[in-house]
Design a protein around this motif. Structure first.
Motif, PDB file in Angstrom:
ATOM      1  N   LEU A 239      17.020 -56.173  28.319  1.00  0.00           N
ATOM      2  CA  LEU A 239      17.159 -57.620  28.168  1.00  0.00           C
ATOM      3  C   LEU A 239      18.613 -58.049  28.309  1.00  0.00           C
ATOM      4  O   LEU A 239      18.921 -59.040  28.982  1.00  0.00           O
ATOM      5  CB  LEU A 239      16.598 -58.066  26.821  1.00  0.00           C
ATOM      6  CG  LEU A 239      16.641 -59.577  26.533  1.00  0.00           C
ATOM      7  CD1 LEU A 239      15.932 -60.362  27.635  1.00  0.00           C
ATOM      8  CD2 LEU A 239      16.029 -59.880  25.175  1.00  0.00           C
ATOM      9  N   SER A 240      19.518 -57.309  27.681  1.00  0.00           N
ATOM     10  CA  SER A 240      20.936 -57.657  27.793  1.00  0.00           C
ATOM     11  C   SER A 240      21.400 -57.590  29.240  1.00  0.00           C
ATOM     12  O   SER A 240      22.107 -58.484  29.724  1.00  0.00           O
ATOM     13  CB  SER A 240      21.775 -56.714  26.920  1.00  0.00           C
ATOM     14  OG  SER A 240      23.143 -56.988  27.076  1.00  0.00           O
ATOM     15  N   GLN A 241      20.996 -56.550  29.950  1.00  0.00           N
ATOM     16  CA  GLN A 241      21.385 -56.412  31.349  1.00  0.00           C
ATOM     17  C   GLN A 241      20.788 -57.527  32.208  1.00  0.00           C
ATOM     18  O   GLN A 241      21.454 -58.078  33.090  1.00  0.00           O
ATOM     19  CB  GLN A 241      20.938 -55.046  31.877  1.00  0.00           C
ATOM     20  CG  GLN A 241      21.718 -53.883  31.279  1.00  0.00           C
ATOM     21  CD  GLN A 241      21.049 -52.538  31.509  1.00  0.00           C
ATOM     22  OE1 GLN A 241      20.022 -52.451  32.196  1.00  0.00           O
ATOM     23  NE2 GLN A 241      21.604 -51.491  30.928  1.00  0.00           N
ATOM     24  N   ALA A 242      19.535 -57.876  31.922  1.00  0.00           N
ATOM     25  CA  ALA A 242      18.880 -58.942  32.691  1.00  0.00           C
ATOM     26  C   ALA A 242      19.555 -60.292  32.466  1.00  0.00           C
ATOM     27  O   ALA A 242      19.518 -61.162  33.348  1.00  0.00           O
ATOM     28  CB  ALA A 242      17.401 -59.026  32.309  1.00  0.00           C
ATOM     29  N   LEU A 243      20.176 -60.467  31.313  1.00  0.00           N
ATOM     30  CA  LEU A 243      20.891 -61.710  31.008  1.00  0.00           C
ATOM     31  C   LEU A 243      22.357 -61.653  31.447  1.00  0.00           C
ATOM     32  O   LEU A 243      23.133 -62.556  31.121  1.00  0.00           O
ATOM     33  CB  LEU A 243      20.808 -62.028  29.522  1.00  0.00           C
ATOM     34  CG  LEU A 243      19.450 -62.523  29.016  1.00  0.00           C
ATOM     35  CD1 LEU A 243      19.414 -62.563  27.494  1.00  0.00           C
ATOM     36  CD2 LEU A 243      19.130 -63.902  29.588  1.00  0.00           C
ATOM     37  N   GLY A 244      22.722 -60.608  32.157  1.00  0.00           N
ATOM     38  CA  GLY A 244      24.094 -60.508  32.642  1.00  0.00           C
ATOM     39  C   GLY A 244      25.047 -59.970  31.599  1.00  0.00           C
ATOM     40  O   GLY A 244      26.187 -60.408  31.505  1.00  0.00           O
ATOM     41  N   ASN A 245      24.554 -58.990  30.798  1.00  0.00           N
ATOM     42  CA  ASN A 245      25.362 -58.318  29.769  1.00  0.00           C
ATOM     43  C   ASN A 245      25.807 -59.236  28.636  1.00  0.00           C
ATOM     44  O   ASN A 245      26.893 -59.087  28.080  1.00  0.00           O
ATOM     45  CB  ASN A 245      26.559 -57.614  30.396  1.00  0.00           C
ATOM     46  CG  ASN A 245      26.135 -56.470  31.303  1.00  0.00           C
ATOM     47  OD1 ASN A 245      26.022 -56.638  32.508  1.00  0.00           O
ATOM     48  ND2 ASN A 245      25.874 -55.317  30.718  1.00  0.00           N
ATOM     49  N   VAL A 246      24.938 -60.171  28.310  1.00  0.00           N
ATOM     50  CA  VAL A 246      25.132 -60.962  27.094  1.00  0.00           C
ATOM     51  C   VAL A 246      24.830 -60.060  25.895  1.00  0.00           C
ATOM     52  O   VAL A 246      23.893 -59.261  25.922  1.00  0.00           O
ATOM     53  CB  VAL A 246      24.189 -62.186  27.101  1.00  0.00           C
ATOM     54  CG1 VAL A 246      24.133 -62.857  25.741  1.00  0.00           C
ATOM     55  CG2 VAL A 246      24.630 -63.171  28.170  1.00  0.00           C
ATOM     56  N   THR A 247      25.618 -60.155  24.845  1.00  0.00           N
ATOM     57  CA  THR A 247      25.404 -59.325  23.651  1.00  0.00           C
ATOM     58  C   THR A 247      24.236 -59.860  22.833  1.00  0.00           C
ATOM     59  O   THR A 247      24.126 -61.064  22.595  1.00  0.00           O
ATOM     60  CB  THR A 247      26.677 -59.274  22.790  1.00  0.00           C
ATOM     61  OG1 THR A 247      27.705 -58.615  23.541  1.00  0.00           O
ATOM     62  CG2 THR A 247      26.443 -58.503  21.492  1.00  0.00           C
ATOM     63  N   ILE A 248      23.372 -58.932  22.411  1.00  0.00           N
ATOM     64  CA  ILE A 248      22.194 -59.291  21.623  1.00  0.00           C
ATOM     65  C   ILE A 248      22.191 -58.473  20.336  1.00  0.00           C
ATOM     66  O   ILE A 248      22.386 -57.258  20.367  1.00  0.00           O
ATOM     67  CB  ILE A 248      20.889 -59.026  22.400  1.00  0.00           C
ATOM     68  CG1 ILE A 248      20.873 -59.822  23.706  1.00  0.00           C
ATOM     69  CG2 ILE A 248      19.670 -59.367  21.545  1.00  0.00           C
ATOM     70  CD1 ILE A 248      19.705 -59.488  24.620  1.00  0.00           C
ATOM     71  N   VAL A 249      21.986 -59.157  19.223  1.00  0.00           N
ATOM     72  CA  VAL A 249      21.795 -58.506  17.927  1.00  0.00           C
ATOM     73  C   VAL A 249      20.312 -58.595  17.599  1.00  0.00           C
ATOM     74  O   VAL A 249      19.803 -59.675  17.278  1.00  0.00           O
ATOM     75  CB  VAL A 249      22.620 -59.198  16.825  1.00  0.00           C
ATOM     76  CG1 VAL A 249      22.367 -58.525  15.474  1.00  0.00           C
ATOM     77  CG2 VAL A 249      24.101 -59.186  17.164  1.00  0.00           C
ATOM     78  N   GLN A 250      19.615 -57.475  17.704  1.00  0.00           N
ATOM     79  CA  GLN A 250      18.191 -57.446  17.392  1.00  0.00           C
ATOM     80  C   GLN A 250      18.030 -57.088  15.916  1.00  0.00           C
ATOM     81  O   GLN A 250      18.186 -55.941  15.515  1.00  0.00           O
ATOM     82  CB  GLN A 250      17.466 -56.431  18.278  1.00  0.00           C
ATOM     83  CG  GLN A 250      15.955 -56.460  18.114  1.00  0.00           C
ATOM     84  CD  GLN A 250      15.271 -55.437  18.998  1.00  0.00           C
ATOM     85  OE1 GLN A 250      15.918 -54.636  19.654  1.00  0.00           O
ATOM     86  NE2 GLN A 250      13.948 -55.469  19.030  1.00  0.00           N
ATOM     87  N   LYS A 251      17.763 -58.106  15.106  1.00  0.00           N
ATOM     88  CA  LYS A 251      17.674 -57.910  13.661  1.00  0.00           C
ATOM     89  C   LYS A 251      16.369 -57.213  13.289  1.00  0.00           C
ATOM     90  O   LYS A 251      15.328 -57.479  13.880  1.00  0.00           O
ATOM     91  CB  LYS A 251      17.779 -59.261  12.942  1.00  0.00           C
ATOM     92  CG  LYS A 251      19.097 -59.981  13.182  1.00  0.00           C
ATOM     93  CD  LYS A 251      19.157 -61.345  12.514  1.00  0.00           C
ATOM     94  CE  LYS A 251      18.232 -62.349  13.143  1.00  0.00           C
ATOM     95  NZ  LYS A 251      18.468 -63.738  12.666  1.00  0.00           N
ATOM     96  N   GLY A 252      16.443 -56.317  12.317  1.00  0.00           N
ATOM     97  CA  GLY A 252      15.248 -55.602  11.886  1.00  0.00           C
ATOM     98  C   GLY A 252      15.550 -54.648  10.757  1.00  0.00           C
ATOM     99  O   GLY A 252      16.542 -54.798  10.045  1.00  0.00           O
ATOM    100  N   GLN A 253      14.690 -53.641  10.605  1.00  0.00           N
ATOM    101  CA  GLN A 253      14.924 -52.634   9.570  1.00  0.00           C
ATOM    102  C   GLN A 253      16.281 -51.980   9.764  1.00  0.00           C
ATOM    103  O   GLN A 253      16.998 -51.700   8.802  1.00  0.00           O
ATOM    104  CB  GLN A 253      13.821 -51.581   9.614  1.00  0.00           C
ATOM    105  CG  GLN A 253      13.894 -50.580   8.484  1.00  0.00           C
ATOM    106  CD  GLN A 253      12.713 -49.618   8.491  1.00  0.00           C
ATOM    107  OE1 GLN A 253      11.848 -49.667   9.366  1.00  0.00           O
ATOM    108  NE2 GLN A 253      12.657 -48.741   7.512  1.00  0.00           N
ATOM    109  N   LYS A 254      16.636 -51.738  11.019  1.00  0.00           N
ATOM    110  CA  LYS A 254      17.993 -51.402  11.424  1.00  0.00           C
ATOM    111  C   LYS A 254      18.404 -52.437  12.456  1.00  0.00           C
ATOM    112  O   LYS A 254      17.604 -52.801  13.315  1.00  0.00           O
ATOM    113  CB  LYS A 254      18.076 -50.001  12.030  1.00  0.00           C
ATOM    114  CG  LYS A 254      17.755 -48.875  11.066  1.00  0.00           C
ATOM    115  CD  LYS A 254      17.863 -47.530  11.760  1.00  0.00           C
ATOM    116  CE  LYS A 254      17.554 -46.392  10.792  1.00  0.00           C
ATOM    117  NZ  LYS A 254      17.630 -45.058  11.466  1.00  0.00           N
TER     118      LYS A 254
END
Length: 352
Positions: A239-254
């Motif tokens: 997903l990050s690569q598809a968005l042009g290396n936008v940083t994503i914080v995927q919140k969860g258990q980790k």
């Protein structure tokens, strides 16, 4: 018929006794060693809270970007953060984001909200500057004139789904991007991006902070398929690569953090309590940490993407606040309790 062994003499009895004593002594020593090992293991497992390995290295990178407090500084130098969000239904979220940015160390915090949300947000704290502009026809111009007084913008806390507000938010994102301003996009700000991913496509100063549901929506909108729940790190990279290396914080258990090239994992201990507003604390603290990270320079970031360091710091801080507040309040813990822990949590992680 085999002969039966005769009775033992005194020498045989003494030898057998000595052998038995030796075996008993070895068994006792082995048992004592095992007991000592178990005690040491339990002591380390249950009483050592210091992160190790990559966690500690990443925390050190965050420490590197924290600006020192000196008497020579002037108001605003350590961060002026804007929050775009807040409507009649949701006034707490922008407040949590704005006050978190101040308590982390920003000098000024602005909230750009709808007109009917402004009096309520103003009543929460005199420390926040509130602008009732988001549902005006002139909203973009009203926000844009404050750009010279802002270092980073947090988009989405309490935004709501009003069409006029959402359209104004899209235009504000475009203007922030044109100015090269770091962007943190959360909550209904992510809904805006789902409707129009090109808003942040290729903008590497943007950081998205989706929870599991928001991540699934975003992945579906961009990659036209469901998330592979067996490979969260792989789908995050995709997903990050598809968005042009936008940083994503995927919140969860980790918390998983990626800029499309690197994945950081924040697994600092929090708690099982998931009250509303924790994501707003994260996004607000991330706004000021992003400003610090971009200002720090490559020598302090060890060449790592500033958005990764800022994101890791915000995730670690939120988890530490959650852990500390839960120790005091247990099931009664709310985000207000977490906000009260920012000072000690920040000091423990980044200054002690």
């Amino acid at each position: 018929m085999a002969a039966r062994p005769g009775p033992w003499g005194a020498a045989e009895v003494r030898a057998a006794a000595l052998r038995g004593a030796a075996v008993a002594l070895v068994s006792f020593a082995a048992g004592l060693c095992c007991l000592r090992t178990e005690v040491l293991y339990r002591a380390f497992t249950f009483h050592s809270h210091r992160p190790a390995g990559s966690m500690e290295r990443n925390l050190q990178l965050v420490r590197n970007i924290v600006p020192p407090l000196t008497a020579e500084k002037h108001k605003g130098e350590d961060g002026k953060i804007g929050v775009v969000g807040g409507c009649r239904e949701y006034t707490g979220a922008p407040y949590f984001a704005a006050i978190a940015s101040l308590k982390v160390g920003a000098d000024l915090s602005h909230v750009f909200c709808t007109m009917d949300a402004a009096p309520v947000i103003k009543s929460y704290s005199p420390n926040i500057i509130v602008h009732p502009v988001l549902d005006k026809n002139t909203a973009v111009e009203e926000v844009q004139k404050w750009f010279p007084a802002l270092h980073a913008m947090v988009i989405g806390p309490g935004l709501g789904r009003d069409e006029k507000v959402l359209q104004n938010t899209k235009d504000i994102i475009r203007e922030c991007r044109a100015q090269g301003m770091p962007l943190v996009i959360d909550a209904d700000g992510l809904w805006v991006v789902v409707q129009e991913p090109s808003l942040i496509q290729g903008y590497t100063k943007a950081i998205l902070t989706p929870n599991v549901v928001e991540f699934g929506r975003l992945y579906q909108a961009v990659l036209q398929g469901p998330v592979d729940v067996k490979d969260y790190q792989g789908t995050l990279l995709q997903l990050s690569q598809a968005l042009g290396n936008v940083t994503i914080v995927q919140k969860g258990q980790k918390d998983l953090i990626s800029d499309g090239a690197t994945v950081l994992v924040c697994s600092l201990e929090g708690s099982g309590r998931r009250c509303g507003g924790q994501g707003d604390l994260l996004s607000g603290s991330l706004g000021v940490l992003a400003h610090w990270a971009f200002s720090a320079g490559k020598d302090k970031t060890n060449g790592l993407n500033p958005t990764l360091i800022a994101s890791f710091g915000a995730c670690a801080l939120t988890r530490q606040c959650n852990h500390q507040a839960f120790q005091k309040h247990h099931r009664s813990m709310t985000t207000s309790d977490m906000i009260a822990e920012i000072a000690t949590a920040f000091h423990k992680l980044f200054e002690s």
